[in-house]
Design a protein around this motif. Structure first.
Motif, PDB file in Angstrom:
ATOM      1  N   LEU A   1      40.057  54.513  40.536  1.00 39.63           N
ATOM      2  CA  LEU A   1      40.946  54.185  41.328  1.00 39.63           C
ATOM      3  C   LEU A   1      41.107  52.539  41.428  1.00 39.63           C
ATOM      4  O   LEU A   1      42.316  52.021  41.672  1.00 39.63           O
ATOM      5  CB  LEU A   1      40.898  54.851  42.684  1.00 39.63           C
ATOM      6  CG  LEU A   1      41.376  56.374  42.304  1.00 39.63           C
ATOM      7  CD1 LEU A   1      41.111  56.933  43.803  1.00 39.63           C
ATOM      8  CD2 LEU A   1      42.226  56.768  41.604  1.00 39.63           C
ATOM      9  N   ARG A   2      40.172  51.959  41.478  1.00 38.69           N
ATOM     10  CA  ARG A   2      40.255  50.290  41.227  1.00 38.69           C
ATOM     11  C   ARG A   2      39.478  49.875  40.171  1.00 38.69           C
ATOM     12  O   ARG A   2      38.264  50.052  40.050  1.00 38.69           O
ATOM     13  CB  ARG A   2      39.414  49.976  42.703  1.00 38.69           C
ATOM     14  CG  ARG A   2      39.550  48.320  42.962  1.00 38.69           C
ATOM     15  CD  ARG A   2      41.011  47.906  42.919  1.00 38.69           C
ATOM     16  NE  ARG A   2      41.887  48.407  43.659  1.00 38.69           N
ATOM     17  CZ  ARG A   2      42.195  47.974  44.826  1.00 38.69           C
ATOM     18  NH1 ARG A   2      41.503  46.938  45.260  1.00 38.69           N
ATOM     19  NH2 ARG A   2      42.990  48.472  45.848  1.00 38.69           N
ATOM     20  N   ARG A   3      40.190  49.211  39.235  1.00 39.61           N
ATOM     21  CA  ARG A   3      39.565  48.711  38.044  1.00 39.61           C
ATOM     22  C   ARG A   3      39.755  47.140  38.033  1.00 39.61           C
ATOM     23  O   ARG A   3      40.919  46.645  38.434  1.00 39.61           O
ATOM     24  CB  ARG A   3      40.196  49.235  36.897  1.00 39.61           C
ATOM     25  CG  ARG A   3      39.974  50.874  36.733  1.00 39.61           C
ATOM     26  CD  ARG A   3      40.558  51.276  35.545  1.00 39.61           C
ATOM     27  NE  ARG A   3      41.599  51.077  35.436  1.00 39.61           N
ATOM     28  CZ  ARG A   3      42.506  51.571  34.308  1.00 39.61           C
ATOM     29  NH1 ARG A   3      41.938  52.281  33.347  1.00 39.61           N
ATOM     30  NH2 ARG A   3      43.577  51.299  34.137  1.00 39.61           N
ATOM     31  N   LEU A   4      38.978  46.263  37.232  1.00 38.89           N
ATOM     32  CA  LEU A   4      38.991  45.111  37.241  1.00 38.89           C
ATOM     33  C   LEU A   4      39.453  44.968  35.787  1.00 38.89           C
ATOM     34  O   LEU A   4      38.909  45.654  34.859  1.00 38.89           O
ATOM     35  CB  LEU A   4      37.629  44.251  37.435  1.00 38.89           C
ATOM     36  CG  LEU A   4      37.229  44.476  38.959  1.00 38.89           C
ATOM     37  CD1 LEU A   4      36.036  43.719  39.043  1.00 38.89           C
ATOM     38  CD2 LEU A   4      38.193  43.977  39.947  1.00 38.89           C
ATOM     39  N   LEU A   5      40.320  44.093  35.475  1.00 41.86           N
ATOM     40  CA  LEU A   5      40.905  43.830  34.179  1.00 41.86           C
ATOM     41  C   LEU A   5      40.737  42.415  33.719  1.00 41.86           C
ATOM     42  O   LEU A   5      40.594  41.526  34.374  1.00 41.86           O
ATOM     43  CB  LEU A   5      42.312  44.120  34.279  1.00 41.86           C
ATOM     44  CG  LEU A   5      42.806  45.489  34.727  1.00 41.86           C
ATOM     45  CD1 LEU A   5      44.230  45.665  35.062  1.00 41.86           C
ATOM     46  CD2 LEU A   5      42.292  46.753  34.185  1.00 41.86           C
ATOM     47  N   ASN A   6      40.688  42.393  32.292  1.00 37.60           N
ATOM     48  CA  ASN A   6      40.840  41.083  31.461  1.00 37.60           C
ATOM     49  C   ASN A   6      42.346  40.682  31.500  1.00 37.60           C
ATOM     50  O   ASN A   6      43.206  41.223  31.628  1.00 37.60           O
ATOM     51  CB  ASN A   6      39.913  40.763  30.432  1.00 37.60           C
ATOM     52  CG  ASN A   6      40.504  41.678  29.268  1.00 37.60           C
ATOM     53  OD1 ASN A   6      41.722  42.248  29.363  1.00 37.60           O
ATOM     54  ND2 ASN A   6      39.521  42.150  28.554  1.00 37.60           N
TER      55      ASN A   6
END
Lengths: 785, 246
Positions: A526-531
């Protein structure tokens, strides 16, 4: 009036269509500048005035609990002017008309004279001393829910529910923006700020004779850093969380970031628009003057000196420039005051001080005069350099060549098409100028539309790729992971993901930044870090991940070691390596593996919030149950965040961009109309001859408008590229802590820009096409000029 | 065009134009300028007519009306029996396109087109044109076909204009001061070209001039003054332009 001046006005009247079109182009450029400057100046003036009037503090410090006497110790410090202690208590509010739980903060009212954070009463009145059940509410919340005093409200403080009467709606610079703890976008719906008399608040929050926040002002010349150490030393035993200045105060920070953002737009747009308008004015005036060749010759034959001829035509353009200037200033003033009023509503300022600096008007006048003057002088001098006898003769036929396309073998064109191609090639500079002018106006249209795309993309990246929860829950403090089970058992909830958020100061070399570190699950759904390509970034077991803008502000890159100062819990100071930078367009933050953050905090498997995936048809029931959980401080919904983002941050940008799209369209139309109108006057004799020879209006119009079509056809792609480049420049310049604008231009924006130019071409062509019908056929049989 | 089956038809065919009581009033605000005050005039097939008169006599006005560039205020102008004073703008365009060749005082060539292409600009829109090169040969410019107007002398430009006017095989050739901008020697060459196409194409030709010496090359000379036709002379013999001097 002298004969020459009478001629001047008649000439102006004769070409009034073009005069108006040119004045509109210049006017739009000036209007952009005046509007931007007036809006920004008005907002900044009003902000400063409000801060003074309502005594906005210069430093702030939160603490756990300190006896009232501690305040005097801080007040006695050198450099400190006024200190005020107050009580702030978290609260839960029940609003029967609103399904979601509402969390809030209650602040004790300033008591003594000369207090800070004065309240502006929008409606109703302030609570009266001795009335323990009266409170006032922030106007942002009142407006979002359309609340009018007075009305009852159930408020739970410290677990005890009590009915309060809301007797007034107030505002103060401290809460121009209100953000729930941990939230990245302002929230006026499910977060509320209230004020009440101190005594009952102290009693309700177990703070009798104590305070938990200190605010103050400094003597002139004193900086927050000068007194921070001394204040922190006094407050540390009482759980002091560190002094911070206005620049970290949440409302001020948002407001100033927004003004910074607006400032960039208010600089870049006018610079581009004014340059484009000045360039076009120069070109258009130059060409208009070139059509006056015969007249210039006659004046010279009469014995007028070159200087007086130049002066005469300068007056001609001066009238146009003055008209454009007047249109621009009047329009800019009108749009500027309208927009400032709009912003007044967005920020809910109690009043607005409209400000338009004389310097702005001066620069506008200067730009108009120079742009119009240069084009005129250059062009008139060129004509005046010819001897009158030569200039009064019909101009010799222009020197033409077989066009490149024909030389390359395309020889099947009919004569009208050959005329078009050769005419474009014969004067490549003129053709290039025309293409350049149309391309520039296409470009600024793209730039105007780009903001909408950027905002949509930011929302897409943040709320459809990174934050995927349906509901977020914040607890009053860290809780054990057993809380997850009760959340998972809520109806409709299919998945729960824990999170741990803690306030922290990050330091690297001389840079430091106060923000929140969020501990998230490495395999988070549900919470993702993205480039920057929106691909998920893995959360390593150790180390901290920073949003790229925070990394830039601190001057760190992956591999560097940060000093992390936790501002709650263990208050530990740790060296943490930077594992990676992640791409986020909104806000700045740090992220860690939740286990790793908990280890630093020396807490077990604790969490301070959770993300829920839920079937939103159960939302009312979920919210009802969440409201009943005492550990739950607040909830958020993604849909709510989206709405809030568009209503606050996006609104101010898009408002500005919208006005600019209108002005850009004006410029585009003005440029296209002038291009074709001047082409007609330059070639009217040639075209009338063809009419005499039996060409129909349509066939003659084809020759004139075909050339325009070719130029516009070449200009549009060039303009789209130019617009894309401008968007890149603008995005680069408008990076703030609040958000980074991605360089994203949607095909529909390109299409719209191209369409506006195409439609203005068609409309101009239609207007000029009508003139083709009225070409004077008899005139061509007679002598020229 | 050469002779009809009945007398009536042959008379109608003979008179390409028949103008009756033509008036033209220009409304210049508060004053009215009477440019034509009732002109009766015929132009016959294959004829060479010279219109002579001082400025303001109305010769350009009647030529413009015959050529479908201007409308009469009163009277009728029959072109082969068709009243062009009542024609709509579209019909006038078609009329100019099919039947009328114009030669202007200032040539009015299209500067971006070569001599050949200037002629082609007209042949491309005509029904039964000659080849552009053929028209240029007729005016003696066979060797200048690929030159742009800027590369031609004034006389050469005017001959291109004549070639352009005749390439559509017009039934009428209208020339307004064709030698007005030229010296006498060049003027003669241009008049020779006009004379030749009149004879070879049998186009009814009207030449406006204020130069009385040119009248010698005409079949008929029409004198105009103050909006009236004052006299019409019939030359017994057309003189060759070569023999004209001014």
């Amino acid at each position: 009036m002298r004969a020459l001046d009478i001629k001047l006005f008649r000439d102006l009247w004769h070409v009034r269509g073009q005069v108006i079109a040119i004045a509109c182009v210049l006017g739009a450029g000036i209007a952009t500048y005046v509007m931007s400057a007036a809006t920004l100046d008005s907002l900044l003036t009003t902000q400063a005035s409000l801060y003074r009037q309502y005594r906005f503090p210069e430093f702030f410090v939160g603490l756990k609990r300190a006896p009232a006497s501690v305040r005097d110790r801080v007040a006695a410090l050198p450099g400190v002017q006024v200190v005020e202690d107050r009580v702030i208590a978290p609260a839960n509010i029940e609003l029967p008309s609103y399904a979601m739980p509402v969390s809030g903060s209650i602040i004790s009212l300033p008591e003594h004279a000369g207090a800070l954070n004065l309240l502006h009463v929008h409606a109703g009145r302030l609570p009266e001393p001795g009335r323990d059940n009266e409170a006032v509410v922030s106007d942002g919340f009142a407006k979002a829910h359309k609340l009018i005093p007075d009305f009852p409200l159930n408020i739970t403080i410290n677990g005890k529910k009590k009915v309060f009467r809301i007797v007034g709606v107030v505002s103060t610079p401290e809460v121009i923006y209100q953000l729930a703890p941990g939230s990245i976008v302002p929230d006026f719906k499910s977060y509320c700020i209230l004020w009440m008399q101190r005594e009952p608040l102290e009693a309700a929050y177990n703070m009798t004779g104590a305070f938990n926040e200190l605010v103050g002002t400094l003597t002139p010349g004193t900086q927050v850093e000068d007194v921070a150490a001394a204040i922190d030393a006094i407050l540390r035993p009482y759980g002091g969380q560190g002094v911070f200045g206005r620049e970290t105060q949440i409302s001020h920070r948002y407001l100033s970031e927004e003004f910074k953002q607006l400032g960039v737009m208010a600089t870049v747009f006018p610079v581009i628009f004014l340059s484009v308008a000045a360039f076009l004015l120069n070109v258009v005036v130059g060409r208009l003057m070139a059509t006056q060749r015969g007249q210039i010759a006659i004046l010279k034959a009469f014995g007028y000196s070159t200087a007086s001829v130049v002066w005469h035509f300068l007056k001609f353009t001066a009238v146009i420039a003055a008209l454009g200037l007047a249109l621009g200033i009047a329009g800019g003033h009108w749009l500027g005051s309208g927009m400032a009023q709009l912003y007044k509503d967005v920020y809910r300022f109690p009043y607005l001080e409209f400000s338009l600096r004389p310097g702005v008007l001066l620069v506008s006048a200067l730009v108009s005069i120079v742009a119009a003057g240069v084009g005129t002088v250059v062009s008139v001098m060129r004509s005046a350099a010819e001897s009158p006898a030569v200039a009064m003769q019909p101009a010799p036929p222009g020197t033409y060549n077989i066009s490149l396309m024909e030389r390359l073998g395309a020889r099947w064109f009919a004569q009208p098409t050959r005329m078009i191609l050769r005419n474009i090639e014969r004067r490549p500079m003129k053709s290039l100028m025309s293409i350049g002018g149309v391309a520039m106006s296409t470009g600024i249209l793209v730039l105007g539309g780009f903001w909408g795309d950027a905002v949509d993309y930011m929302v897409f990246a943040q709320l459809r790729r990174a934050q995927l929860e349906d509901i977020s829950v914040t607890f009053v403090g860290p809780v054990s992971n057993r809380a997850l089970y009760s959340l998972a058992s809520l109806p409709g909830v299919s998945y729960v993901e824990p999170t741990r958020s803690v306030a922290a100061r990050l330091r690297f070399e001389q840079n430091s930044y106060r923000t929140a570190i969020t501990g998230i699950e490495p395999e988070g759904r549900l919470r993702r870090l993205l480039n920057d390509k929106l691909q998920p970034v893995e959360v390593p077991p150790e180390g901290i991940l920073l949003t790229d803008h925070l990394g830039k502000m601190l001057g760190v890159k992956p591999g560097d070691t940060l000093t992390v100062e936790l501002l709650e819990g263990s208050r530990a100071v740790r060296q943490v390596p930077v594992a990676a930078l992640v791409s986020e367009y909104i806000g700045v933050a740090g992220y860690m593996h939740r286990d790793s953050l908990n280890r630093v905090l020396r807490e077990g498997d604790s969490l301070s919030g959770a993300f829920l995936q839920a079937d939103m048809s159960y939302a009312p029931e979920i919210y009802r149950r969440l409201k009943a959980m005492p550990a739950v401080a607040g909830t958020g919904a993604r849909a709510q965040a989206l709405e809030s983002f568009y209503e606050t941050i996006a609104k101010q940008m898009l408002t500005f961009a919208f006005f600019n799209v209108i002005l850009a369209s004006t410029i585009a139309i003005g440029v296209v109309y002038n291009t074709v109108r001047i082409a007609l006057s330059e070639r009217s004799r040639e075209l009338a001859s063809l009419r005499v020879l039996g060409y129909t209006r349509g066939e003659v119009a084809y020759i004139l408008l075909g050339e325009l079509a070719v130029l516009v056809f070449l200009a549009i792609p060039a303009g789209l590229l130019f617009g894309r480049w401008l968007a890149g420049v603008m995005a680069q310049m408008s990076q703030t802590e609040l958000f980074r604008v991605p360089v994203v231009v949607d095909p529909s924006t390109y299409a719209l820009a191209a369409l506006v130019v195409a439609v203005s071409t068609v409309v101009s062509a239609a207007a000029v096409g009508r003139k083709v019908s009225h070409l004077d056929l008899v005139e061509v049989l007679k002598a020229r000029e | 065009m050469a002779g009809g089956t009945s007398t009536l038809e042959s008379v109608v065919a003979e008179a390409v134009f028949s103008a009756r009581g033509v008036t033209k009033v220009y409304d210049m605000g508060e004053v009215q300028v009477h440019a034509l005050r009732g002109v009766d005039l015929e132009l016959f097939a294959g004829e060479m007519m010279v219109l002579l008169g001082p400025s303001g006599s109305g010769k350009s006005t009647i030529l413009n009306i015959l050529g479908g560039l201007d409308r009469a205020s009163g009277g009728t102008v029959l072109y082969r029996g068709l009243d062009i004073t009542k024609a709509r703008d579209k019909e006038l365009t078609q009329y100019r396109r099919r039947h009328v060749g114009f030669v202007f005082q200032f040539y009015n060539l299209i500067p971006s087109l070569t001599a050949l292409e200037n002629v082609a600009a007209v042949t491309e829109i005509a029904d039964n044109p000659m080849k552009p090169a053929e028209a240029l040969e007729m005016v003696g410019l066979g060797d200048r076909m690929h030159h742009f107007p800027s590369q031609l002398s004034g006389g050469q430009q005017q001959r291109v204009a004549i070639a352009r006017a005749i390439a559509k095989r017009p039934s009428v050739l209208l020339c307004d001061e064709p030698t007005g901008a030229l010296d006498s020697e060049t003027g003669v060459i241009v008049l020779e070209a006009i004379d030749r196409v009149n004879k070879e194409l049998r186009a009814a030709t009207a030449v406006i001039t204020h130069n009385a010496d040119i009248a010698g090359m005409a079949d008929r000379v029409v004198h105009m003054s103050n909006g009236h036709v004052t006299t019409v002379e019939q030359n017994e013999k057309r003189r060759s332009p070569k023999d004209l001097h001014w």
